[in-house]
Design a protein around this motif. Structure first.
Motif, PDB file in Angstrom:
ATOM      1  N   GLU A  28      42.382  35.516  69.154  1.00 58.49           N
ATOM      2  CA  GLU A  28      41.138  35.882  68.624  1.00 58.49           C
ATOM      3  C   GLU A  28      41.081  37.312  68.489  1.00 58.49           C
ATOM      4  N   ALA A  29      41.603  38.155  69.382  1.00 66.82           N
ATOM      5  CA  ALA A  29      41.558  39.668  69.025  1.00 66.82           C
ATOM      6  C   ALA A  29      42.301  39.861  67.581  1.00 66.82           C
ATOM      7  N   SER A  30      43.364  39.340  67.622  1.00 61.83           N
ATOM      8  CA  SER A  30      44.197  39.923  66.227  1.00 61.83           C
ATOM      9  C   SER A  30      43.410  39.222  64.935  1.00 61.83           C
ATOM     10  N   VAL A  31      42.800  38.244  65.024  1.00 63.21           N
ATOM     11  CA  VAL A  31      41.951  37.607  63.918  1.00 63.21           C
ATOM     12  C   VAL A  31      40.863  38.468  63.626  1.00 63.21           C
ATOM     13  N   SER A  32      40.036  38.694  64.461  1.00 60.14           N
ATOM     14  CA  SER A  32      38.923  39.307  64.376  1.00 60.14           C
ATOM     15  C   SER A  32      39.047  40.957  63.969  1.00 60.14           C
ATOM     16  N   ARG A  33      40.173  41.463  64.289  1.00 53.00           N
ATOM     17  CA  ARG A  33      40.659  43.023  64.074  1.00 53.00           C
ATOM     18  C   ARG A  33      40.787  43.160  62.776  1.00 53.00           C
ATOM     19  N   GLY A  34      41.680  42.069  62.185  1.00 52.32           N
ATOM     20  CA  GLY A  34      41.944  42.576  60.730  1.00 52.32           C
ATOM     21  C   GLY A  34      41.228  41.943  59.541  1.00 52.32           C
ATOM     22  N   ASP A  35      41.339  42.648  58.226  1.00 55.45           N
ATOM     23  CA  ASP A  35      40.586  42.150  57.164  1.00 55.45           C
ATOM     24  C   ASP A  35      41.380  40.885  56.595  1.00 55.45           C
ATOM     25  N   TRP A  36      40.309  40.148  56.270  1.00 57.13           N
ATOM     26  CA  TRP A  36      40.911  38.814  55.592  1.00 57.13           C
ATOM     27  C   TRP A  36      41.631  39.229  54.095  1.00 57.13           C
ATOM     28  N   PRO A  37      42.755  38.658  53.923  1.00 59.06           N
ATOM     29  CA  PRO A  37      43.381  39.033  52.750  1.00 59.06           C
ATOM     30  C   PRO A  37      42.740  38.577  51.431  1.00 59.06           C
ATOM     31  N   GLU A  38      42.764  39.045  50.299  1.00 53.15           N
ATOM     32  CA  GLU A  38      42.059  39.035  49.058  1.00 53.15           C
ATOM     33  C   GLU A  38      42.896  37.738  48.417  1.00 53.15           C
ATOM     34  N   ILE A  39      42.121  36.960  48.051  1.00 50.79           N
ATOM     35  CA  ILE A  39      42.957  35.503  47.478  1.00 50.79           C
ATOM     36  C   ILE A  39      42.849  36.021  45.963  1.00 50.79           C
ATOM     37  N   LEU A  40      43.820  35.997  45.411  1.00 54.19           N
ATOM     38  CA  LEU A  40      44.144  36.225  43.707  1.00 54.19           C
ATOM     39  C   LEU A  40      44.370  34.922  42.887  1.00 54.19           C
ATOM     40  N   PRO A  41      44.164  34.945  41.861  1.00 52.92           N
ATOM     41  CA  PRO A  41      44.321  33.867  40.937  1.00 52.92           C
ATOM     42  C   PRO A  41      45.915  33.734  40.729  1.00 52.92           C
ATOM     43  N   LEU A  42      46.321  32.508  40.691  1.00 53.00           N
ATOM     44  CA  LEU A  42      47.764  32.441  40.698  1.00 53.00           C
ATOM     45  C   LEU A  42      48.351  33.200  39.278  1.00 53.00           C
ATOM     46  N   GLN A  43      47.581  32.927  37.979  1.00 51.48           N
ATOM     47  CA  GLN A  43      47.990  33.433  36.740  1.00 51.48           C
ATOM     48  C   GLN A  43      48.177  34.897  36.828  1.00 51.48           C
ATOM     49  N   ASP A  44      47.319  35.553  37.625  1.00 48.24           N
ATOM     50  CA  ASP A  44      47.471  36.934  37.677  1.00 48.24           C
ATOM     51  C   ASP A  44      48.814  37.393  38.642  1.00 48.24           C
ATOM     52  N   LEU A  45      49.065  36.490  39.478  1.00 45.76           N
ATOM     53  CA  LEU A  45      50.277  36.880  40.099  1.00 45.76           C
ATOM     54  C   LEU A  45      51.412  36.521  39.455  1.00 45.76           C
ATOM     55  N   LEU A  46      51.483  35.596  38.503  1.00 48.43           N
ATOM     56  CA  LEU A  46      52.619  35.332  37.650  1.00 48.43           C
ATOM     57  C   LEU A  46      52.655  36.241  36.576  1.00 48.43           C
ATOM     58  N   ASN A  47      51.648  36.997  36.181  1.00 45.13           N
ATOM     59  CA  ASN A  47      51.804  37.845  35.033  1.00 45.13           C
ATOM     60  C   ASN A  47      52.195  39.174  35.652  1.00 45.13           C
ATOM     61  N   ALA A  48      51.856  39.591  36.796  1.00 47.20           N
ATOM     62  CA  ALA A  48      52.159  40.841  37.625  1.00 47.20           C
ATOM     63  C   ALA A  48      53.874  40.639  37.857  1.00 47.20           C
ATOM     64  N   GLY A  49      54.332  39.521  38.103  1.00 51.01           N
ATOM     65  CA  GLY A  49      55.677  39.223  38.398  1.00 51.01           C
ATOM     66  C   GLY A  49      56.524  39.423  37.046  1.00 51.01           C
ATOM     67  N   ASN A  50      55.979  39.049  35.907  1.00 48.96           N
ATOM     68  CA  ASN A  50      56.720  39.112  34.746  1.00 48.96           C
ATOM     69  C   ASN A  50      56.696  40.736  34.214  1.00 48.96           C
ATOM     70  N   ASP A  51      55.668  41.350  34.611  1.00 43.90           N
ATOM     71  CA  ASP A  51      55.602  42.815  34.276  1.00 43.90           C
ATOM     72  C   ASP A  51      56.616  43.674  35.097  1.00 43.90           C
ATOM     73  N   THR A  52      56.749  43.122  36.150  1.00 42.94           N
ATOM     74  CA  THR A  52      57.809  44.101  37.081  1.00 42.94           C
ATOM     75  C   THR A  52      59.215  43.769  36.722  1.00 42.94           C
ATOM     76  N   ALA A  53      59.478  42.234  36.164  1.00 41.89           N
ATOM     77  CA  ALA A  53      60.660  42.013  35.692  1.00 41.89           C
ATOM     78  C   ALA A  53      61.236  42.661  34.313  1.00 41.89           C
ATOM     79  N   SER A  54      60.174  42.785  33.684  1.00 42.13           N
ATOM     80  CA  SER A  54      60.540  43.356  32.341  1.00 42.13           C
ATOM     81  C   SER A  54      60.887  44.856  32.510  1.00 42.13           C
ATOM     82  N   THR A  55      60.487  45.618  33.518  1.00 42.00           N
ATOM     83  CA  THR A  55      60.603  47.109  33.884  1.00 42.00           C
ATOM     84  C   THR A  55      62.001  46.981  34.527  1.00 42.00           C
ATOM     85  N   GLN A  56      63.190  47.041  33.917  1.00 41.51           N
ATOM     86  CA  GLN A  56      64.562  47.187  34.390  1.00 41.51           C
ATOM     87  C   GLN A  56      64.718  48.587  35.018  1.00 41.51           C
TER      88      GLN A  56
END
Length: 102
Positions: A28-56
């Motif tokens: 309970e202490a560890s859950v109440s202490r931290g901030d909840w993670p931000e939920i991002l749309p899947l498409q944004d995560l996939l696009n971010a992965g493609n951007d980093t893959a293109s920069t060799q």
């Protein structure tokens, strides 16, 4: 009598499955202490992965990063191979153990 015995055994079994109070308090202490993670749309995560893959990165930069990591790990391994406690503390601990064991 058998029903009473069965009920008691079932109750004890259920109590044994519950986590101890100190574990619940830590959870309970560890859950109440931290901030909840931000939920991002899947498409944004996939696009971010493609951007980093293109920069060799170049092979030289990869080699430099790898060499740096190897040197850091070797340095850490050297530090870990030393004694955990120094000789003065070891002597005090051994003296205390000999006093306790008589």
């Amino acid at each position: 009598m058998r029903i009473l015995l069965f009920t008691c055994l079932a109750g004890l079994t259920l109590i044994a499955c519950a986590p101890p109070a100190h574990i619940r308090a830590v959870e309970e202490a560890s859950v109440s202490r931290g901030d909840w993670p931000e939920i991002l749309p899947l498409q944004d995560l996939l696009n971010a992965g493609n951007d980093t893959a293109s920069t060799q990165i170049s092979a030289q930069e990869q080699g430099a990063r790898l060499t740096s990591r190897v040197n850091g790990l070797k340095s850490r391994a050297r530090r870990l191979q030393g004694p955990v406690i120094d000789e003065a503390r070891r002597a005090r601990l051994l003296a205390a153990l000999s006093r306790e064991n008589g």
